[in-house]
Design a protein around this motif. Structure first.
Motif, PDB file in Angstrom:
ATOM      1  N   VAL A  28      23.496  14.462  60.745  1.00  0.00           N
ATOM      2  CA  VAL A  28      24.921  14.801  60.617  1.00  0.00           C
ATOM      3  C   VAL A  28      25.460  14.263  59.291  1.00  0.00           C
ATOM      4  CG1 VAL A  28      25.333  14.878  63.104  1.00  0.00           C
ATOM      5  CG2 VAL A  28      25.697  12.745  61.876  1.00  0.00           C
ATOM      6  N   ARG A  29      26.537  14.902  58.820  1.00  0.00           N
ATOM      7  CA  ARG A  29      27.212  14.472  57.603  1.00  0.00           C
ATOM      8  C   ARG A  29      28.668  14.212  57.912  1.00  0.00           C
ATOM      9  NH1 ARG A  29      25.473  17.814  52.470  1.00  0.00           N
ATOM     10  NH2 ARG A  29      27.589  17.194  51.997  1.00  0.00           N
ATOM     11  N   GLY A  30      29.203  13.145  57.350  1.00  0.00           N
ATOM     12  CA  GLY A  30      30.601  12.830  57.571  1.00  0.00           C
ATOM     13  C   GLY A  30      30.922  11.421  57.119  1.00  0.00           C
ATOM     14  N   ARG A  31      32.071  10.934  57.559  1.00  0.00           N
ATOM     15  CA  ARG A  31      32.526   9.591  57.205  1.00  0.00           C
ATOM     16  C   ARG A  31      32.689   8.763  58.476  1.00  0.00           C
ATOM     17  NH1 ARG A  31      33.987  10.011  51.889  1.00  0.00           N
ATOM     18  NH2 ARG A  31      34.591  12.082  51.207  1.00  0.00           N
ATOM     19  N   ILE A  32      32.450   7.466  58.346  1.00  0.00           N
ATOM     20  CA  ILE A  32      32.630   6.570  59.484  1.00  0.00           C
ATOM     21  C   ILE A  32      34.124   6.337  59.649  1.00  0.00           C
ATOM     22  CG2 ILE A  32      32.205   4.273  60.420  1.00  0.00           C
ATOM     23  CD1 ILE A  32      29.591   4.237  58.836  1.00  0.00           C
ATOM     24  N   ARG A  33      34.664   6.699  60.792  1.00  0.00           N
ATOM     25  CA  ARG A  33      36.094   6.570  61.041  1.00  0.00           C
ATOM     26  C   ARG A  33      36.440   5.472  62.029  1.00  0.00           C
ATOM     27  NH1 ARG A  33      37.939   8.221  56.618  1.00  0.00           N
ATOM     28  NH2 ARG A  33      37.786  10.422  56.236  1.00  0.00           N
ATOM     29  N   ALA A  34      35.474   5.055  62.814  1.00  0.00           N
ATOM     30  CA  ALA A  34      35.694   3.962  63.771  1.00  0.00           C
ATOM     31  C   ALA A  34      34.420   3.135  63.799  1.00  0.00           C
ATOM     32  CB  ALA A  34      36.014   4.510  65.148  1.00  0.00           C
ATOM     33  N   LEU A  35      34.577   1.812  63.813  1.00  0.00           N
ATOM     34  CA  LEU A  35      33.432   0.919  63.783  1.00  0.00           C
ATOM     35  C   LEU A  35      33.683  -0.243  64.728  1.00  0.00           C
ATOM     36  CD1 LEU A  35      30.792  -0.182  62.407  1.00  0.00           C
ATOM     37  CD2 LEU A  35      32.286  -1.252  60.719  1.00  0.00           C
ATOM     38  N   ASP A  36      32.686  -0.553  65.546  1.00  0.00           N
ATOM     39  CA  ASP A  36      32.748  -1.709  66.434  1.00  0.00           C
ATOM     40  C   ASP A  36      31.569  -2.607  66.096  1.00  0.00           C
ATOM     41  OD1 ASP A  36      32.627  -3.578  68.498  1.00  0.00           O
ATOM     42  OD2 ASP A  36      33.382  -2.155  69.980  1.00  0.00           O
ATOM     43  N   LYS A  37      31.849  -3.722  65.420  1.00  0.00           N
ATOM     44  CA  LYS A  37      30.780  -4.615  64.977  1.00  0.00           C
ATOM     45  C   LYS A  37      30.117  -5.346  66.138  1.00  0.00           C
ATOM     46  CE  LYS A  37      33.488  -6.436  61.701  1.00  0.00           C
ATOM     47  NZ  LYS A  37      33.899  -7.366  60.623  1.00  0.00           N
ATOM     48  N   ASP A  38      30.854  -5.578  67.217  1.00  0.00           N
ATOM     49  CA  ASP A  38      30.290  -6.299  68.359  1.00  0.00           C
ATOM     50  C   ASP A  38      29.230  -5.478  69.088  1.00  0.00           C
ATOM     51  OD1 ASP A  38      31.899  -8.529  67.880  1.00  0.00           O
ATOM     52  OD2 ASP A  38      33.545  -7.676  69.054  1.00  0.00           O
ATOM     53  N   THR A  39      29.517  -4.208  69.327  1.00  0.00           N
ATOM     54  CA  THR A  39      28.566  -3.353  70.035  1.00  0.00           C
ATOM     55  C   THR A  39      27.643  -2.600  69.089  1.00  0.00           C
ATOM     56  OG1 THR A  39      30.107  -1.500  70.108  1.00  0.00           O
ATOM     57  CG2 THR A  39      30.123  -3.029  71.982  1.00  0.00           C
ATOM     58  N   MET A  40      27.859  -2.768  67.777  1.00  0.00           N
ATOM     59  CA  MET A  40      27.076  -2.100  66.738  1.00  0.00           C
ATOM     60  C   MET A  40      27.065  -0.584  66.931  1.00  0.00           C
ATOM     61  SD  MET A  40      24.181  -4.985  66.085  1.00  0.00           S
ATOM     62  CE  MET A  40      23.559  -4.221  64.635  1.00  0.00           C
ATOM     63  N   THR A  41      28.286  -0.056  67.042  1.00  0.00           N
ATOM     64  CA  THR A  41      28.468   1.382  67.174  1.00  0.00           C
ATOM     65  C   THR A  41      29.519   1.846  66.177  1.00  0.00           C
ATOM     66  OG1 THR A  41      30.158   1.119  68.886  1.00  0.00           O
ATOM     67  CG2 THR A  41      27.882   1.424  69.645  1.00  0.00           C
ATOM     68  N   PHE A  42      29.455   3.126  65.833  1.00  0.00           N
ATOM     69  CA  PHE A  42      30.478   3.727  64.995  1.00  0.00           C
ATOM     70  C   PHE A  42      30.603   5.195  65.329  1.00  0.00           C
ATOM     71  CE2 PHE A  42      26.579   3.849  62.419  1.00  0.00           C
ATOM     72  CZ  PHE A  42      26.539   5.171  61.982  1.00  0.00           C
ATOM     73  N   VAL A  43      31.665   5.811  64.827  1.00  0.00           N
ATOM     74  CA  VAL A  43      31.908   7.233  65.038  1.00  0.00           C
ATOM     75  C   VAL A  43      31.937   7.907  63.675  1.00  0.00           C
ATOM     76  CG1 VAL A  43      33.532   8.964  65.876  1.00  0.00           C
ATOM     77  CG2 VAL A  43      33.206   6.852  67.152  1.00  0.00           C
ATOM     78  N   VAL A  44      31.144   8.958  63.524  1.00  0.00           N
ATOM     79  CA  VAL A  44      31.136   9.758  62.300  1.00  0.00           C
ATOM     80  C   VAL A  44      31.928  11.030  62.574  1.00  0.00           C
ATOM     81  CG1 VAL A  44      29.689  11.085  60.709  1.00  0.00           C
ATOM     82  CG2 VAL A  44      28.896   8.889  61.568  1.00  0.00           C
ATOM     83  N   ARG A  45      32.833  11.358  61.656  1.00  0.00           N
ATOM     84  CA  ARG A  45      33.594  12.607  61.753  1.00  0.00           C
ATOM     85  C   ARG A  45      33.332  13.436  60.515  1.00  0.00           C
ATOM     86  NH1 ARG A  45      38.217   9.237  63.712  1.00  0.00           N
ATOM     87  NH2 ARG A  45      37.959   9.263  65.958  1.00  0.00           N
ATOM     88  N   ASN A  46      33.290  14.769  60.704  1.00  0.00           N
ATOM     89  CA  ASN A  46      33.070  15.634  59.557  1.00  0.00           C
ATOM     90  C   ASN A  46      34.360  15.754  58.738  1.00  0.00           C
ATOM     91  OD1 ASN A  46      34.620  17.382  61.087  1.00  0.00           O
ATOM     92  ND2 ASN A  46      33.151  19.042  61.073  1.00  0.00           N
TER      93      ASN A  46
END
Length: 99
Positions: free
Chosen positions: A27-45
């Motif tokens: 996928v291509r996009g930008r990281i719009r949400a990041l959770d450092k504790d759970t080591m997750t993020f959301v990529v949006r196009n």
């Protein structure tokens, strides 16, 4: 070839269990949400019409944090487990620096 009912059911079970349990994802996009504790993020196009939840390992932590802080366009490679929406990230590539 015609198989008796018992053999065709057995063949379907075999094929169902032999399907790949992981689906490759790019996928291509930008990281719009990041959770450092759970080591997750959301990529949006770019159009904000699609988003992909991602999970990353500690080896990618610096790259992910930098991409989030600098709001860079990324290419995210990974795989998704069968039945899951979350992408398990294998690599991230900064596309803003690409000529």
């Amino acid at each position: 070839v015609r198989l008796p009912r018992e053999h065709s059911a057995r063949a379907r079970r075999y094929l169902r269990h032999r399907r790949p349990r992981f689906e490759p994802v790019f996928v291509r996009g930008r990281i719009r949400a990041l959770d450092k504790d759970t080591m997750t993020f959301v990529v949006r196009n770019a159009l904000l019409s699609e988003e992909w939840p991602c999970q990353f390992s500690s080896t990618l932590r610096d790259e992910v944090l930098t991409a989030f802080a600098e709001d860079t366009l990324l290419a995210v490679s990974g795989h998704r487990r069968q039945g899951s929406a979350t992408i398990e990230v294998i690599a991230v590539e900064d596309l803003d620096d690409t000529p």
